[in-house]
Design an enzyme around this catalytic site. Structure first.
Site, PDB file in Angstrom:
ATOM      1  N   HIS A 184      33.169   8.443  -2.105  1.00 37.66           N
ATOM      2  CA  HIS A 184      32.791   9.855  -1.970  1.00 37.66           C
ATOM      3  C   HIS A 184      34.022  10.600  -1.457  1.00 37.66           C
ATOM      4  CE1 HIS A 184      28.166   9.302  -1.351  1.00 37.66           C
ATOM      5  NE2 HIS A 184      28.389   9.832  -2.540  1.00 37.66           N
ATOM      6  N   CYS A 280      29.172  12.275   6.912  1.00 38.97           N
ATOM      7  CA  CYS A 280      28.073  11.913   6.009  1.00 38.97           C
ATOM      8  C   CYS A 280      26.708  12.136   6.634  1.00 38.97           C
ATOM      9  CB  CYS A 280      28.126  10.432   5.658  1.00 38.97           C
ATOM     10  SG  CYS A 280      29.612   9.897   4.884  1.00 38.97           S
TER      11      CYS A 280
HETATM   12  N1  ARG Z   1      24.933   4.190   1.653  1.00 36.49           N
HETATM   13  C1  ARG Z   1      25.212   5.519   1.261  1.00 36.49           C
HETATM   14  C2  ARG Z   1      25.645   5.531  -0.182  1.00 36.49           C
HETATM   15  O1  ARG Z   1      26.334   4.650  -0.600  1.00 36.49           O
HETATM   16  C3  ARG Z   1      26.262   6.124   2.130  1.00 36.49           C
HETATM   17  C4  ARG Z   1      26.480   7.573   1.853  1.00 36.49           C
HETATM   18  C5  ARG Z   1      27.579   8.150   2.633  1.00 36.49           C
HETATM   19  N2  ARG Z   1      27.626   9.546   2.437  1.00 36.49           N
HETATM   20  C6  ARG Z   1      28.733  10.262   2.226  1.00 36.49           C
HETATM   21  N3  ARG Z   1      28.650  11.545   2.118  1.00 36.49           N
HETATM   22  N4  ARG Z   1      29.892   9.690   2.037  1.00 36.49           N
HETATM   23  O2  ARG Z   1      25.287   6.415  -0.914  1.00 36.49           O
END
Ligand code: ARG
Length: 714
Positions: A184, A280
């Site tokens: 991300h 996040c």
């Molecule tokens: N386990 C989640 C996923 O893989 C973590 C999300 C983290 N969020 C972020 N905005 N980076 O989607």
């Protein structure tokens, strides 16, 4: 004069600085690592502690509440990742673009986020089905609201970006993520106030890094080291000059403090096991938005049409792969799969790229594979005039070896002098447009050069899987590299081909390196020339030097060619040979004067086989015949290979690659080298006419003439 008040009118400044900043959070009541949809989760399934997670989350919540207003979502038992509210959507003012999760594991969260935004009276935007976008996790506003940084490559699709630009009325800058750990954008990139940026550059491709440096001056870029990056240092929450994050190195802390930030660390280890940290766990609901300078995404889209045995030949895969590998994205608009084995399939594919430059790169490769413009979009080529001698306009099209046509005044015109790494110039002779390949150095001011990729197509034969290899007698090996056991078979076929070319008075050019002589192949090559199998010889100074050394002194680089042992003082032999020829004035003179009486060069002179010896920096002498003007040498090479039916490349990487660049598809190439890398490089032209043989070149030649002699006896 543009006053301050005019530039920041009420509509433009959507955040009243007196109003508190709002965040959305969701308590970790059901948080767990239940599945693995990012590398952090692998190995951590059910390894996080709920109690510790709750404690860590509460600390973060408490810290944030000091400077912002926190709104809460009700956690849901079946959706353990709902704590990561950054992925709910992207909010600007009272508008939200809802997330469309890539992974089914999180898609169920969408319903609850939607409900929450509806209840709060937001204007909702839904992306088309199957166009993934993971909200503020992959879209970060510049902290002054000047533009939106949007990530793609893992969770969000590039094609979602134009929607963001359109709905949110903001300029979108697309960044391509390359490292799975930073899947991300918010895991490796964090815009801070006052134009600062905290980020981890290796997470991005070169183009994205360039874009970042264009927008953020170096003094404002705070580069994070890998150890900090994997501790989620970039996953920070920035409120005014406060930066809240998981603990970081003292180094990075010092860097941030020096430029005026107050660093607040709070451990978030349990959430890192799921691939997220401070940022996040929050979704900022109040984002600054400024004057809309350029409310669009730089993304370009173009549609291509593919026709042929798209699945059988693997063509569709190759094209889709090259789009993604090149940094673009695609959408298959139409796919018509031919039903019978012989039927043709067609596909229309929409290609998107984050810039014109990348679009051109992708399109050139697609064109080389035979992609064309769909009928509704066909147009003429774009021409741009040369304004500096020997320099092409910036976006010029680079040619390949494949027969190419360009569309001029509604007509397709075949490009003359096809070769790779050239530019196409279009000129008109009495309404008759002519298109030619030109080298950069030959461009004249006023020449019209083809730029971008519109109106260009290559003519590719479409082959069925089982037809590849039988299309003509030479494709016996397919485009490939033969070694070991297959060598003999391959040699047999090459002999057959050479014989046919000679019988029909065709043309064979031989490119040879000195290894031919060192490995004892000199006598075989001489035989080939004597028997009329060779119509042109190309090489460097060295092949001639060692051939003549052998003819005059019996050694090659000082090695006795009969005994295979080094001759005392033999390492100077080649200098003696050079000196003798220099004394005669030329190789031809040496032959005429009876000084040179055997060998490859001798046969060339006797049989009137034209040759070109192209010089290089390492040449001794050189021989009087060696062409030390390389531009001249390239031209002579080009003339010598013109209309060749087959080019035999014998152990010379330098000269073979030089020749390969000048040779259009359709000319049969046989490349022999003991080094598989050379062979692969040359035979991997994607055309079935090129063949590589990994073997000792002396051995190859000896096998070859055995075969040719056998043919004579039949
Ligand atoms: N386990 C989640 C996923 O893989 C973590 C999300 C983290 N969020 C972020 N905005 N980076 O989607």
């Amino acid at each position: 004069m543009l006053g301050f008040a005019q530039r920041y009118d009420a509509r433009d400044v959507l955040v009243d600085m007196n109003l508190p900043i709002h965040f959305l959070m969701c308590a970790p009541d059901y948080f767990d690592v239940d599945y693995a949809i990012n590398p952090w989760m692998i190995g951590n399934i059910h390894h996080s502690s709920r109690d510790l997670a709750i404690q860590q989350w509460q600390c973060l919540h408490q810290l944030l509440s000091k400077s912002a207003n926190i709104e809460m979502m009700v956690p849901q038992p079946d959706w353990p990742d709902m704590v990561f509210t950054a992925n709910a959507g992207l909010v600007v003012d009272k508008t939200v673009v809802l997330s469309r999760f890539l992974h089914p594991e999180r898609q169920g969260e969408e319903f609850f986020y939607r409900q929450w935004f509806i209840d709060q009276g937001y204007t909702l935007h839904d992306l088309p089905k199957d166009l993934p976008f993971e909200g503020a996790g992959d879209a970060l506003l510049d902290r002054e609201g000047r533009w939106l940084w949007a990530g793609y490559g893992f969770r969000s699709e590039l094609d979602a970006h134009p929607y963001l630009a359109d709905w949110l009325d903001v300029e979108v800058l697309s960044l391509r993520l390359m490292d799975e750990r930073f899947y991300h954008l918010d895991t490796c990139f964090c815009p801070l106030i006052n134009g600062y940026l905290l980020y981890y550059p290796p997470a991005f491709d070169a183009y994205s890094n360039r874009l970042i440096s264009q927008r953020i001056p170096e003094s404002k870029r705070i580069v994070v080291s890998e150890p900090d990056a994997v501790n989620f240092a970039c996953n920070a929450i920035n409120i005014e000059n406060i930066v809240i994050l998981n603990p970081i190195s003292s180094d990075l802390k010092a860097k941030l403090c020096t430029v005026g930030f107050e660093v607040v660390e709070t451990p978030l280890t349990e959430f890192i096991k799921a691939g997220g940290a401070a940022k996040c766990l929050t979704l900022r609901l109040t984002e600054p938005i400024q004057v809309k300078l350029n409310p669009q995404a730089a993304i370009e889209s173009q549609t291509i049409l593919l026709e042929g045995h798209l699945l059988d030949s693997g063509l569709l895969n190759r094209v889709l792969d090259l789009i993604v590998a090149g940094g673009g994205s695609f959408q298959v608009l139409e796919f018509d799969l031919g039903e019978q084995r012989q039927s043709i399939s067609t596909a229309q594919v929409k290609v998107s790229a984050p810039s014109r430059e990348i679009m051109n790169k992708i399109m050139s490769q697609a064109i080389a594979l035979g992609a064309i413009q769909p009928p509704q979009e066909i147009c003429d080529v774009t021409l741009e005039a040369v304004i500096q001698e020997g320099v092409a306009p910036k976006n010029f099209y680079v040619t390949t070896i494949y027969p190419t046509e360009v569309r001029v005044n509604g007509e397709w015109v075949r490009v003359q002098g096809q070769r790779m790494d050239a530019v196409i110039i279009v000129s008109a002779t009495e309404n008759n447009p002519v298109a030619t390949c030109s080298l950069l150095r030959d461009l004249k001011v006023g020449d019209h050069v083809v730029v971008d990729t519109a109106g260009i197509r290559t003519i590719r034969k479409s082959t069925l899987r089982e037809q590849r290899g039988t299309a003509d007698e030479f494709s016996f090996m397919g485009a490939g590299v033969s070694s070991e056991r297959r060598v003999e078979l391959v040699v047999e076929q090459i002999a057959w081909e050479l014989r046919q070319i000679r019988d029909r008075s065709g043309k064979v050019a031989v490119v040879a390196g000195p290894v031919v002589i060192h490995t004892g192949g000199g006598e075989h090559l001489s035989w080939l020339i004597r028997q009329g199998y060779v119509q042109a010889l190309l090489g460097g100074n060295a092949i001639a030097v060692h051939d003549i050394e052998q003819a005059l002194l019996g050694t090659s680089l000082g090695i006795d060619m009969q005994q295979g042992v080094s001759v005392h003082g033999g390492h100077r032999h080649h200098m003696k040979a050079i000196n003798v020829i220099r004394g005669c004035g030329s190789i031809a003179n040496a032959v005429e004067q009876g000084v040179l009486t055997t060998g490859v060069m001798y046969e060339c002179i006797q049989r009137k086989v034209p040759f070109c010896l192209a010089g290089s920096i390492r040449d001794d002498g050189p021989l009087p015949d060696t062409q030390m003007d390389l531009i001249e040498a390239q031209q002579e090479y080009k003339q010598l290979i013109d209309h060749a039916d087959l080019i035999l490349m014998l152990s010379s990487m330098l000269h073979s690659i030089g020749v390969g660049n000048m040779t259009p598809a359709g000319v049969k190439l046989v490349c022999v080298d003991i080094n598989p890398a050379v062979v692969t490089k040359l035979s991997d032209r994607g055309s079935i006419e090129s063949v590589g043989v990994v073997t000792d070149v002396g051995l190859f030649l000896s096998l070859l003439i055995q075969q040719l002699r056998a043919l004579d006896q039949r």
